[in-house]
Design a protein around this motif. Structure first.
Motif, PDB file in Angstrom:
ATOM      1  N   GLY A  35       0.823  -1.193   0.000  1.00  0.00           N
ATOM      2  CA  GLY A  35       0.000   0.000   0.000  1.00  0.00           C
ATOM      3  C   GLY A  35       0.868   1.258   0.000  1.00  0.00           C
ATOM      4  O   GLY A  35       2.085   1.197   0.153  1.00  0.00           O
ATOM      5  N   PRO A  36       0.254   2.432  -0.165  1.00  0.00           N
ATOM      6  CA  PRO A  36       1.018   3.684  -0.195  1.00  0.00           C
ATOM      7  C   PRO A  36       1.508   4.071   1.199  1.00  0.00           C
ATOM      8  O   PRO A  36       0.886   3.729   2.211  1.00  0.00           O
ATOM      9  N   VAL A  37       2.615   4.799   1.241  1.00  0.00           N
ATOM     10  CA  VAL A  37       3.207   5.245   2.497  1.00  0.00           C
ATOM     11  C   VAL A  37       3.234   6.762   2.554  1.00  0.00           C
ATOM     12  O   VAL A  37       3.232   7.453   1.529  1.00  0.00           O
ATOM     13  N   LEU A 356       4.193   6.126  -3.035  1.00  0.00           N
ATOM     14  CA  LEU A 356       3.872   7.319  -2.255  1.00  0.00           C
ATOM     15  C   LEU A 356       2.364   7.593  -2.293  1.00  0.00           C
ATOM     16  O   LEU A 356       1.625   7.037  -3.104  1.00  0.00           O
ATOM     17  N   LYS A 357       1.926   8.473  -1.421  1.00  0.00           N
ATOM     18  CA  LYS A 357       0.500   8.788  -1.309  1.00  0.00           C
ATOM     19  C   LYS A 357      -0.077   9.327  -2.620  1.00  0.00           C
ATOM     20  O   LYS A 357      -1.248   9.108  -2.927  1.00  0.00           O
ATOM     21  N   ASN A 358       0.745  10.045  -3.382  1.00  0.00           N
ATOM     22  CA  ASN A 358       0.261  10.606  -4.645  1.00  0.00           C
ATOM     23  C   ASN A 358       0.303   9.602  -5.797  1.00  0.00           C
ATOM     24  O   ASN A 358       0.035   9.954  -6.947  1.00  0.00           O
ATOM     25  N   GLY A 359       0.659   8.349  -5.497  1.00  0.00           N
ATOM     26  CA  GLY A 359       0.703   7.314  -6.512  1.00  0.00           C
ATOM     27  C   GLY A 359       2.061   7.154  -7.170  1.00  0.00           C
ATOM     28  O   GLY A 359       2.280   6.184  -7.916  1.00  0.00           O
ATOM     29  N   GLU A 360       2.984   8.064  -6.914  1.00  0.00           N
ATOM     30  CA  GLU A 360       4.328   7.963  -7.490  1.00  0.00           C
ATOM     31  C   GLU A 360       5.043   6.743  -6.919  1.00  0.00           C
ATOM     32  O   GLU A 360       4.929   6.427  -5.741  1.00  0.00           O
ATOM     33  N   ARG A 361       5.796   6.069  -7.781  1.00  0.00           N
ATOM     34  CA  ARG A 361       6.573   4.907  -7.370  1.00  0.00           C
ATOM     35  C   ARG A 361       8.047   5.290  -7.287  1.00  0.00           C
ATOM     36  O   ARG A 361       8.630   5.739  -8.283  1.00  0.00           O
TER      37      ARG A 361
END
Length: 411
Positions: A35-37, A356-361
């Motif tokens: 999941g996102p962090v 990341l929370k914004n969807g960036e990997r």
């Protein structure tokens, strides 16, 4: 062959087939994803440092490892970590973890992050040369468990045997420390008592290598002709799990063999109690033939027993992508008996990246020593992993940290 015998054999075959299908169905139901962090990074020099809820770091410290547990006495979450002093006058990371690793603990109300440091609980003198006990110089790989109302903190440790040691060839102090790594455990009734120094520990190692086979430059070599065992030369990376059907405790560990070059291998020791004594088995585990006379070996396995699936799972670091047939990352395997391990059709557990929370990997250089926090149904909910964004070994700046990654179950 009588009819009754044939009927019984058919029943046994049917039972085995159904059990295998149940295991596969269980595996199909139990696949997970990252999941996102909540992670922000600050650039300092040629390194990136975390400043966020989902990462635990300390100023002027390398942080490595990270094993968490929810305390029954207060409901809070405690993260046990390895730490090494960092800065221009201290060793580079590649040496620091061997020359002066300490074990500390942090606390949070959430398993997903927000950990605040409490302090160092073992080997507080860090790099200072110390030979007062078998684990006096450096303690690493903390692995926290709770059994029968008591806490067990497993770890690896070492001490320099000095000039009195029997050495074949030449060894630096660093090499002597590395080849003298063994396993221990601290036992305590509560986190409060641990912080007060009220714990028991091994005056002798919990486990020490049975064989010391290496062509040259070896500490306390075994006699010529000794057959190498999986607990060869070193013992590190403890992972302990209780087998509820056999009522036994399984302690997995890493050793080193040379056939002919260095290769990390794993074995398992079994005990009736979490504090031992553990009896080392001769089986090599987490090892797979590649078909070209080579072997794939796992690294940093975290093992747990899933009661509903009636099998063991292990999440581990895949150095090369050989297990997943893809890029390096974290992979997963399973075993019915904890000894004979198999790879599922899709063995990737997690890419070597952070979402990341914004969807960036965000690709990272290190994502290692994975440890899981499980819920009451033996499902992973958080992955704790040692992490660095950029290459770490030659640095002195303390730019490593523990990342807490939510685990989502695929439906």
């Amino acid at each position: 062959m009588n009819d009754l015998f044939v009927m019984n054999m058919k029943r046994k075959i049917l039972f085995v087939c159904l059990s295998f299908l149940a295991l596969l169905q269980g595996w199909a139901q139990h696949t997970w994803q990252a999941g996102p962090v909540n992670l922000e990074l600050i650039q300092r020099g040629n390194s990136e440092f975390p400043s966020s809820f989902s990462a635990f770091s300390l100023k002027n410290r390398f942080i490595w490892c990270g094993s968490a547990i929810q305390a029954e006495e207060d409901g809070k979450y405690y993260l046990f970590y390895s730490a090494m002093k960092s800065g221009p006058k201290y060793p580079r990371f590649i040496d620091a973890w061997l020359l002066g690793s300490m074990i500390g603990v942090a606390v949070s109300y959430s398993p997903y992050g927000g950990y605040k440091d409490i302090g160092i609980v073992y080997n507080k003198d860090g790099y200072r040369p110390d030979s007062c006990s078998w684990d006096a110089q450096s303690v690493h790989n903390p692995h926290i468990k709770r059994y029968n109302g008591k806490y067990y903190l497993y770890y690896c440790a070492t001490v320099d045997p000095g000039g009195n040691a029997h050495v074949k060839g030449k060894l630096s102090r660093r090499d002597r420390l590395q080849q003298n790594q063994k396993l221990g455990v601290l036992c305590f009734n509560s986190i409060k008592e641990l912080l007060e120094g009220k714990f028991s520990c091994n005056e002798q190692p919990l486990l020490a290598p049975r064989t010391r086979v290496k062509p040259d430059n070896v500490l306390e070599p075994s006699p010529e002709g000794t057959v190498t065992k999986p607990d060869n030369l070193i013992l590190v990376n403890p992972a302990v799990v209780y087998h509820p059907l056999k009522k036994k405790y399984y302690l997995y560990f890493k050793g080193n063999v040379y056939d002919p070059t260095w290769r990390g291998v794993h074995g398992v020791a079994i005990a009736d109690a979490p504090e031992g004594p553990f009896i080392v088995q001769d089986d090599y585990v987490f090892e797979f033939e590649t078909g070209d006379n080579q072997k794939l070996n796992a690294e940093d396995p975290f093992v747990w027993y899933h009661r509903k699936d009636n099998c063991f799972y292990a999440v581990f670091k895949d150095f090369t992508g050989g297990f997943t047939k893809g890029e390096p990352g974290l992979a997963i395997m399973y075993a019915e008996d904890g000894i004979h391990w198999k790879l599922p059709e899709h063995s990737l557990f997690m890419n070597k990246e952070i979402i990341l929370k914004n969807g960036e990997r965000l690709e990272v250089d290190r994502l290692e020593r994975p440890q899981l926090l499980l819920d009451e149904n033996d499902e992973p909910i958080v992955l704790y992993s040692a992490c660095s964004i950029t290459p770490l070994n030659m640095k002195q700046d303390g730019s490593s940290f523990n990342i807490q990654i939510p685990i989502l179950r695929n439906k």
